[in-house]
Design an enzyme around this catalytic site. Structure first.
Site, PDB file in Angstrom:
ATOM      1  N   THR A   1     -56.528  57.291 -58.540  1.00 24.46           N
ATOM      2  CA  THR A   1     -56.785  58.608 -57.972  1.00 24.46           C
ATOM      3  C   THR A   1     -55.441  59.210 -57.570  1.00 24.46           C
ATOM      4  O   THR A   1     -54.780  58.690 -56.675  1.00 24.46           O
ATOM      5  CB  THR A   1     -57.721  58.502 -56.750  1.00 24.46           C
ATOM      6  OG1 THR A   1     -58.940  57.859 -57.159  1.00 24.46           O
ATOM      7  CG2 THR A   1     -58.041  59.883 -56.196  1.00 24.46           C
TER       8      THR A   1
ATOM      9  N   ASN B   1     -55.316  49.189 -57.838  1.00 19.43           N
ATOM     10  CA  ASN B   1     -54.987  50.439 -58.545  1.00 19.43           C
ATOM     11  C   ASN B   1     -55.771  51.666 -58.065  1.00 19.43           C
ATOM     12  O   ASN B   1     -55.539  52.766 -58.585  1.00 19.43           O
ATOM     13  CB  ASN B   1     -55.186  50.305 -60.065  1.00 19.43           C
ATOM     14  CG  ASN B   1     -53.987  49.700 -60.759  1.00 19.43           C
ATOM     15  OD1 ASN B   1     -52.845  50.010 -60.420  1.00 19.43           O
ATOM     16  ND2 ASN B   1     -54.227  48.825 -61.714  1.00 19.43           N
ATOM     17  N   ASP B   2     -56.700  51.512 -57.123  1.00 19.67           N
ATOM     18  CA  ASP B   2     -57.464  52.690 -56.702  1.00 19.67           C
ATOM     19  C   ASP B   2     -57.934  52.556 -55.248  1.00 19.67           C
ATOM     20  O   ASP B   2     -59.119  52.742 -54.939  1.00 19.67           O
ATOM     21  CB  ASP B   2     -58.667  52.908 -57.627  1.00 19.67           C
ATOM     22  CG  ASP B   2     -59.186  54.343 -57.590  1.00 19.67           C
ATOM     23  OD1 ASP B   2     -58.457  55.233 -57.087  1.00 19.67           O
ATOM     24  OD2 ASP B   2     -60.316  54.575 -58.063  1.00 19.67           O
ATOM     25  N   ILE B   3     -57.001  52.250 -54.356  1.00 18.97           N
ATOM     26  CA  ILE B   3     -57.329  52.153 -52.930  1.00 18.97           C
ATOM     27  C   ILE B   3     -57.539  53.560 -52.378  1.00 18.97           C
ATOM     28  O   ILE B   3     -56.652  54.401 -52.439  1.00 18.97           O
ATOM     29  CB  ILE B   3     -56.198  51.456 -52.141  1.00 18.97           C
ATOM     30  CG1 ILE B   3     -55.917  50.063 -52.705  1.00 18.97           C
ATOM     31  CG2 ILE B   3     -56.545  51.393 -50.653  1.00 18.97           C
ATOM     32  CD1 ILE B   3     -56.985  49.046 -52.460  1.00 18.97           C
TER      33      ILE B   3
END
Length: 225
Positions: free
Chosen positions: A44, A6-8
């Site tokens: 992000t 969910n936040d690469i």
């Protein structure tokens, strides 16, 4: 492995002392079963897939979209889509993507194969197709997994901690203030958890963001498809 990160993004990819990369910050990660989706807009925004931004339900393919955005940024020096709100980003993602003139055809093809607005059309639906893409020609995946491939990034590991801090990108303060407030309580809880002895031994690690070259002005021109 059934984990949706969910936040690469570059800040969450750490470079170890031997120059290899590890993924970190699983604070908003989720465990999903094959075919299962999750609903929510978190992560992000600049790296979020269209289905995540629009809260239409997303799965592992959202992480692969984020990888495509990060690959573009690593090669171009700027992110492919920008906007101050989720609506701005969704509109930008619908536009035809322009590439820097100096980006090679194979890199463009790889990035475009991940930045498909329809998650069902992304190359990443078949991991073997990703690994066999010409972008990764010459990569021995088994040797890489065993840590037997020498990395050129280990030359950065001798930099002082001060220099690393100076190279870090500051997060834009205007981006999704509501989202940041929503996670403030969770961040306070995370920061209050004592560090494990293993984490304390890893201070030589630094984020991929800290060694990225980043454009300081307008995007390079001209651009081409």
């Amino acid at each position: 492995r059934g984990v949706l990160h969910n936040d690469i993004k570059p800040e969450n990819v750490l470079v170890t002392s031997d120059g290899h990369m590890v993924l970190t910050d699983f604070g908003i990660a989720e465990l999903l079963l094959p075919g299962e989706k999750t609903f929510g807009r978190y992560g992000t925004p600049l790296y979020m897939a269209p289905e995540s931004l629009q809260i239409k339900g997303h799965d592992f393919q959202a992480d692969w979209w984020s990888l495509g955005v990060m690959a573009f940024e690593l090669l171009a020096g700027y992110v492919p889509y920008e906007g101050r709100t989720s609506s701005d980003l969704v509109r930008e993602q619908k536009k035809k993507l322009l590439y820097p003139e100096n980006m090679d055809r194979i890199s463009k093809d790889f990035i475009q194969s991940l930045l498909k607005r329809n998650p069902a059309n992304r190359l990443s639906n078949d991991l073997e197709l990703v690994k066999s893409h010409p972008f990764f020609d010459g990569i021995d995946w088994e040797a890489l997994a065993l840590g037997e491939v020498r990395s050129n990034l280990n030359k950065f590991c001798c930099d002082s901690e001060t220099n690393i801090e100076q190279r870090k990108r500051k997060e834009p303060v205007h981006m999704f203030a509501k989202m940041k407030r929503f996670f403030s309580a969770k961040k306070m809880f995370t920061n209050s958890v004592p560090q494990s002895p293993i984490i304390r031994k890893c201070r030589s690690r630094f984020s991929l963001r800290s060694i990225m070259t980043r454009s300081t002005g307008a995007r390079s021109t001209p651009c081409q498809n």
